[in-house]
Design a protein around this motif. Structure first.
Motif, PDB file in Angstrom:
ATOM      1  N   ASP A 112     -35.829 -16.801  19.364  1.00  0.00           N
ATOM      2  CA  ASP A 112     -36.885 -15.509  19.451  1.00  0.00           C
ATOM      3  C   ASP A 112     -36.565 -14.507  20.108  1.00  0.00           C
ATOM      4  O   ASP A 112     -36.341 -13.287  19.652  1.00  0.00           O
ATOM      5  CB  ASP A 112     -38.223 -16.032  19.886  1.00  0.00           C
ATOM      6  CG  ASP A 112     -39.056 -17.035  19.023  1.00  0.00           C
ATOM      7  OD1 ASP A 112     -38.622 -17.059  17.728  1.00  0.00           O
ATOM      8  OD2 ASP A 112     -39.813 -17.792  19.444  1.00  0.00           O
ATOM      9  N   ALA A 113     -35.866 -14.631  21.318  1.00  0.00           N
ATOM     10  CA  ALA A 113     -35.380 -13.394  22.050  1.00  0.00           C
ATOM     11  C   ALA A 113     -34.268 -13.048  21.346  1.00  0.00           C
ATOM     12  O   ALA A 113     -34.160 -11.622  21.279  1.00  0.00           O
ATOM     13  CB  ALA A 113     -34.982 -13.769  23.359  1.00  0.00           C
ATOM     14  N   LEU A 114     -33.106 -13.689  20.688  1.00  0.00           N
ATOM     15  CA  LEU A 114     -32.041 -13.142  20.047  1.00  0.00           C
ATOM     16  C   LEU A 114     -32.516 -12.155  18.956  1.00  0.00           C
ATOM     17  O   LEU A 114     -32.061 -11.246  18.815  1.00  0.00           O
ATOM     18  CB  LEU A 114     -31.254 -14.277  19.666  1.00  0.00           C
ATOM     19  CG  LEU A 114     -30.140 -13.837  18.665  1.00  0.00           C
ATOM     20  CD1 LEU A 114     -29.176 -13.278  19.251  1.00  0.00           C
ATOM     21  CD2 LEU A 114     -29.365 -15.100  18.051  1.00  0.00           C
ATOM     22  N   LEU A 115     -33.421 -12.834  18.168  1.00  0.00           N
ATOM     23  CA  LEU A 115     -33.844 -12.054  16.971  1.00  0.00           C
ATOM     24  C   LEU A 115     -34.607 -10.652  17.238  1.00  0.00           C
ATOM     25  O   LEU A 115     -34.207  -9.937  16.927  1.00  0.00           O
ATOM     26  CB  LEU A 115     -34.958 -12.531  16.181  1.00  0.00           C
ATOM     27  CG  LEU A 115     -34.342 -14.011  15.350  1.00  0.00           C
ATOM     28  CD1 LEU A 115     -35.475 -14.706  14.673  1.00  0.00           C
ATOM     29  CD2 LEU A 115     -33.307 -13.846  14.724  1.00  0.00           C
ATOM     30  N   GLU A 116     -35.365 -10.666  18.441  1.00  0.00           N
ATOM     31  CA  GLU A 116     -35.982  -9.633  19.034  1.00  0.00           C
ATOM     32  C   GLU A 116     -34.677  -8.598  19.292  1.00  0.00           C
ATOM     33  O   GLU A 116     -35.016  -7.082  19.064  1.00  0.00           O
ATOM     34  CB  GLU A 116     -36.829  -9.757  20.216  1.00  0.00           C
ATOM     35  CG  GLU A 116     -37.342  -8.617  20.620  1.00  0.00           C
ATOM     36  CD  GLU A 116     -38.545  -8.889  21.925  1.00  0.00           C
ATOM     37  OE1 GLU A 116     -39.333  -8.046  22.285  1.00  0.00           O
ATOM     38  OE2 GLU A 116     -38.561 -10.231  22.128  1.00  0.00           O
ATOM     39  N   GLY A 142     -28.880 -28.111  19.915  1.00  0.00           N
ATOM     40  CA  GLY A 142     -27.626 -29.176  20.307  1.00  0.00           C
ATOM     41  C   GLY A 142     -26.783 -28.531  21.074  1.00  0.00           C
ATOM     42  O   GLY A 142     -26.061 -29.389  21.934  1.00  0.00           O
ATOM     43  N   LEU A 143     -26.619 -27.173  21.206  1.00  0.00           N
ATOM     44  CA  LEU A 143     -25.517 -26.688  22.153  1.00  0.00           C
ATOM     45  C   LEU A 143     -26.265 -27.025  23.582  1.00  0.00           C
ATOM     46  O   LEU A 143     -25.386 -27.241  24.610  1.00  0.00           O
ATOM     47  CB  LEU A 143     -25.585 -25.123  22.025  1.00  0.00           C
ATOM     48  CG  LEU A 143     -24.381 -24.770  20.690  1.00  0.00           C
ATOM     49  CD1 LEU A 143     -24.761 -23.368  20.236  1.00  0.00           C
ATOM     50  CD2 LEU A 143     -23.219 -25.095  21.019  1.00  0.00           C
ATOM     51  N   SER A 144     -27.457 -26.766  23.607  1.00  0.00           N
ATOM     52  CA  SER A 144     -28.051 -27.084  25.007  1.00  0.00           C
ATOM     53  C   SER A 144     -27.783 -28.244  25.487  1.00  0.00           C
ATOM     54  O   SER A 144     -27.635 -28.702  26.795  1.00  0.00           O
ATOM     55  CB  SER A 144     -29.337 -26.616  25.126  1.00  0.00           C
ATOM     56  OG  SER A 144     -29.639 -25.190  24.814  1.00  0.00           O
ATOM     57  N   TYR A 148     -22.939 -26.881  26.086  1.00  0.00           N
ATOM     58  CA  TYR A 148     -22.070 -25.950  25.800  1.00  0.00           C
ATOM     59  C   TYR A 148     -22.761 -24.438  25.915  1.00  0.00           C
ATOM     60  O   TYR A 148     -23.633 -24.254  25.784  1.00  0.00           O
ATOM     61  CB  TYR A 148     -21.211 -26.184  24.281  1.00  0.00           C
ATOM     62  CG  TYR A 148     -20.100 -27.309  24.227  1.00  0.00           C
ATOM     63  CD1 TYR A 148     -18.921 -26.784  24.729  1.00  0.00           C
ATOM     64  CD2 TYR A 148     -20.649 -28.491  23.917  1.00  0.00           C
ATOM     65  CE1 TYR A 148     -17.935 -27.842  24.538  1.00  0.00           C
ATOM     66  CE2 TYR A 148     -19.662 -29.484  23.900  1.00  0.00           C
ATOM     67  CZ  TYR A 148     -18.222 -29.197  24.477  1.00  0.00           C
ATOM     68  OH  TYR A 148     -17.537 -30.192  24.374  1.00  0.00           O
ATOM     69  N   PRO A 149     -21.785 -23.199  25.933  1.00  0.00           N
ATOM     70  CA  PRO A 149     -22.617 -22.091  26.121  1.00  0.00           C
ATOM     71  C   PRO A 149     -23.361 -21.606  24.869  1.00  0.00           C
ATOM     72  O   PRO A 149     -23.121 -21.763  23.884  1.00  0.00           O
ATOM     73  CB  PRO A 149     -21.203 -21.238  26.243  1.00  0.00           C
ATOM     74  CG  PRO A 149     -19.915 -22.078  26.440  1.00  0.00           C
ATOM     75  CD  PRO A 149     -20.402 -23.246  25.780  1.00  0.00           C
ATOM     76  N   CYS A 150     -24.427 -21.156  25.174  1.00  0.00           N
ATOM     77  CA  CYS A 150     -25.448 -20.609  24.294  1.00  0.00           C
ATOM     78  C   CYS A 150     -26.446 -19.845  24.935  1.00  0.00           C
ATOM     79  O   CYS A 150     -27.582 -19.649  24.595  1.00  0.00           O
ATOM     80  CB  CYS A 150     -26.202 -21.906  23.458  1.00  0.00           C
ATOM     81  SG  CYS A 150     -27.035 -22.755  24.606  1.00  0.00           S
ATOM     82  N   ASP A 151     -26.039 -18.930  25.921  1.00  0.00           N
ATOM     83  CA  ASP A 151     -26.772 -18.005  26.595  1.00  0.00           C
ATOM     84  C   ASP A 151     -27.047 -16.647  25.580  1.00  0.00           C
ATOM     85  O   ASP A 151     -26.289 -16.798  24.398  1.00  0.00           O
ATOM     86  CB  ASP A 151     -26.374 -17.570  27.931  1.00  0.00           C
ATOM     87  CG  ASP A 151     -24.966 -16.669  27.829  1.00  0.00           C
ATOM     88  OD1 ASP A 151     -24.839 -16.241  26.705  1.00  0.00           O
ATOM     89  OD2 ASP A 151     -24.254 -16.888  28.998  1.00  0.00           O
ATOM     90  N   GLN A 152     -27.704 -15.956  26.031  1.00  0.00           N
ATOM     91  CA  GLN A 152     -28.132 -14.624  25.146  1.00  0.00           C
ATOM     92  C   GLN A 152     -26.833 -13.732  24.789  1.00  0.00           C
ATOM     93  O   GLN A 152     -26.710 -13.271  23.606  1.00  0.00           O
ATOM     94  CB  GLN A 152     -29.048 -13.709  25.857  1.00  0.00           C
ATOM     95  CG  GLN A 152     -29.817 -12.498  24.884  1.00  0.00           C
ATOM     96  CD  GLN A 152     -30.806 -12.993  24.057  1.00  0.00           C
ATOM     97  OE1 GLN A 152     -30.928 -14.440  23.831  1.00  0.00           O
ATOM     98  NE2 GLN A 152     -31.498 -12.401  23.398  1.00  0.00           N
ATOM     99  N   GLY A 153     -25.984 -13.617  25.564  1.00  0.00           N
ATOM    100  CA  GLY A 153     -24.706 -13.097  25.551  1.00  0.00           C
ATOM    101  C   GLY A 153     -23.737 -13.577  24.149  1.00  0.00           C
ATOM    102  O   GLY A 153     -23.385 -12.844  23.441  1.00  0.00           O
TER     103      GLY A 153
END
Length: 220
Positions: A112-116, A142-144, A148-153
């Motif tokens: 949701d944050a990504l789409l925003e 699945g990444l979490s 593995y990396p899946c932060d906002q950046g």
């Protein structure tokens, strides 16, 4: 054109064309005798779409029929019809999107944050109704879970690239004249270009890996 010419021009055998006719994937031709029918350019274009779905996309006949129903739904406006047709295509696994653990909840918040941040208001409004959104949530979960990396950046970089690809996709679709042809093209090109995208990504990674870690040569 007769069945034989339709087969020659489409590259699909007459036996397969007859099968598609029986399964309702191709509308009947114009009957000119008890045993013969004529077909037109619409039949040829539809055959190419069916071939993309079944022979290239490996889609079951029943699923292909559902996609074609969405393509022909004239009750929707052009945008909604495009969306319905593409939504009907098979997606990746969405099981993880339904999880109740912390990884699933976090994945939904991150999606949701990504789409925003991307400004994709339509995608946010569609939410769980969108198969692509559910696939995104499942992928982030699945990444979490695997660390593995899946932060906002990390996600934002992929989202911005996807936005650029969407412009290219829609520019290509708009080359087709009628709304119906554009919808057919949207479905066919989604199926046919996703392997191109995956292949180019892997080739690009190999090039970048060689630039960073290799000696500039090629292993045989």
């Amino acid at each position: 054109m007769r069945m034989a010419e339709l087969s020659d021009r489409s590259g699909i055998t007459t036996a397969t064309i007859k099968y598609y006719l029986r399964e309702g994937l191709l509308r009947p031709g114009r009957r000119i005798s008890a045993t013969q029918a004529e077909y037109d350019e619409d039949h040829l274009r539809r055959l190419r779409l069916v071939r993309a779905l079944i022979q290239v996309g490996r889609m079951p006949v029943a699923t292909a029929r559902e996609v074609l129903v969405a393509v022909e739904d004239e009750s929707l406006d052009h945008h909604m019809r495009l969306g319905a047709a593409v939504w009907a295509l098979p997606q990746g696994s969405t099981d993880a999107a339904d999880g109740q653990d912390e990884a699933a909840r976090t994945a939904r918040r991150r999606a949701d944050a990504l789409l925003e941040e991307l400004g994709w208001t339509m995608a946010r409004q569609d939410g769980d109704r969108s198969p692509a959104y559910r696939t995104l949530v499942a992928a982030i979960a699945g990444l979490s879970r695997t660390g593995y990396p899946c932060d906002q950046g990390d996600l934002l970089a992929y989202g911005r690239l996807a936005g650029e690809l969407a412009v290219t996709d829609l520019d290509m679709i708009e080359r087709y004249g009628t709304a119906y042809e554009q919808i057919e093209a949207a479905v066919a090109l989604t199926v046919l270009y996703e392997p191109v995208l995956l292949s180019l990504r892997r080739l690009a990674e190999a090039e970048e890996s060689n630039r960073r870690f290799g000696d500039g040569g090629c292993d045989v």
